[in-house]
Design a protein around this motif. Structure first.
Motif, mmCIF file in Angstrom:
data_model
loop_
_atom_site.group_PDB
_atom_site.id
_atom_site.type_symbol
_atom_site.label_atom_id
_atom_site.label_comp_id
_atom_site.label_asym_id
_atom_site.label_seq_id
_atom_site.Cartn_x
_atom_site.Cartn_y
_atom_site.Cartn_z
ATOM 1 N N LYS A 108 0.839 -1.210 0.000
ATOM 2 C CA LYS A 108 0.000 0.000 0.000
ATOM 3 C C LYS A 108 0.870 1.254 0.000
ATOM 4 O O LYS A 108 0.569 2.229 -0.689
ATOM 5 N N LYS A 109 1.958 1.220 0.773
ATOM 6 C CA LYS A 109 2.876 2.364 0.835
ATOM 7 C C LYS A 109 3.499 2.619 -0.546
ATOM 8 O O LYS A 109 3.568 3.757 -1.006
ATOM 9 N N LEU A 110 3.923 1.542 -1.220
ATOM 10 C CA LEU A 110 4.499 1.669 -2.563
ATOM 11 C C LEU A 110 3.456 2.162 -3.552
ATOM 12 O O LEU A 110 3.741 3.019 -4.397
ATOM 13 N N GLY A 111 2.244 1.597 -3.494
ATOM 14 C CA GLY A 111 1.170 2.006 -4.397
ATOM 15 C C GLY A 111 0.850 3.479 -4.250
ATOM 16 O O GLY A 111 0.655 4.199 -5.238
ATOM 17 N N LYS A 112 0.800 3.959 -3.009
ATOM 18 C CA LYS A 112 0.524 5.377 -2.747
ATOM 19 C C LYS A 112 1.646 6.251 -3.312
ATOM 20 O O LYS A 112 1.391 7.285 -3.929
ATOM 21 N N LEU A 113 2.896 5.831 -3.124
ATOM 22 C CA LEU A 113 4.043 6.573 -3.654
ATOM 23 C C LEU A 113 3.942 6.687 -5.173
ATOM 24 O O LEU A 113 4.131 7.766 -5.740
ATOM 25 N N ILE A 114 3.610 5.576 -5.841
ATOM 26 C CA ILE A 114 3.512 5.566 -7.306
ATOM 27 C C ILE A 114 2.346 6.450 -7.771
ATOM 28 O O ILE A 114 2.475 7.214 -8.727
ATOM 29 N N ARG A 115 1.206 6.362 -7.078
ATOM 30 C CA ARG A 115 0.038 7.193 -7.441
ATOM 31 C C ARG A 115 0.325 8.677 -7.258
ATOM 32 O O ARG A 115 -0.025 9.501 -8.103
ATOM 33 N N ASP A 116 0.954 9.033 -6.131
ATOM 34 C CA ASP A 116 1.175 10.441 -5.808
ATOM 35 C C ASP A 116 2.285 11.083 -6.637
ATOM 36 O O ASP A 116 2.142 12.219 -7.088
#
Length: 163
Positions: A108-116
């Motif tokens: 989730k942390k990686l996904g948020k980083l990629i989205r943001d």
């Protein structure tokens, strides 16, 4: 044109770890400062290693030797978790484990980083213990790889299945 993709995983190459362990064991048996200290290193299960020596300082030094060998074999120390030295009768031991797989929280942390911070055309999707990143543009995927490599993560990542 079909979407291109790659997977972000967190795993260690067991053969490379085994090579580093064997090199460390050889150094522990040959180095003058480890003579007659009972210093040894061995596997304890699939992804666990145990170091043993007769003093707390020696077992900590043996761990440093093992870490040095891992770095020389391009294995990230972020994947190694070492406990504090513990007394076991006359000797001291340190148990180490290697992390395999990305937890849901880390994904989730990686996904948020990629989205943001990543390109807007990129999609990240959690698939078990890995994260699949897809996009129509290979340049965007390479930008995501650079973003993840540059991020200060508390776990090691590798990129596989680039298509």
């Amino acid at each position: 044109m079909a979407d291109s993709s790659f997977d972000i995983v967190s795993k260690v190459d067991r053969q490379e770890v085994d090579n580093a362990l064997n090199q460390a064991a050889k150094e522990l048996s040959q180095r003058f400062d480890f003579k007659n200290t009972g210093a040894k290193i061995e596997w304890k299960g699939e992804l666990a290693v145990e170091l043993t020596a007769d003093t707390e300082e020696r077992v900590s030094a043996a761990l440093d030797v093992f870490r040095d060998k891992l770095v020389k074999r391009q294995i990230s120390l972020k994947s190694l978790t070492a406990e504090d030295p513990r007394s076991s009768g006359r000797e001291y031991k340190i148990s180490c484990t290697f992390q395999a797989g990305i937890s849901q929280e880390q994904a989730k942390k990686l996904g948020k980083l990629i989205r943001d911070e990543g390109p807007k055309t990129v999609k990240a999707q959690v698939m078990g213990e890995e994260l699949r990143v897809t996009s129509k543009s290979r340049d965007d995927l390479q930008a995501v790889q650079a973003l993840v490599k540059g991020a200060d993560l508390d776990f090691a990542v590798q990129f596989v299945n680039y298509r």
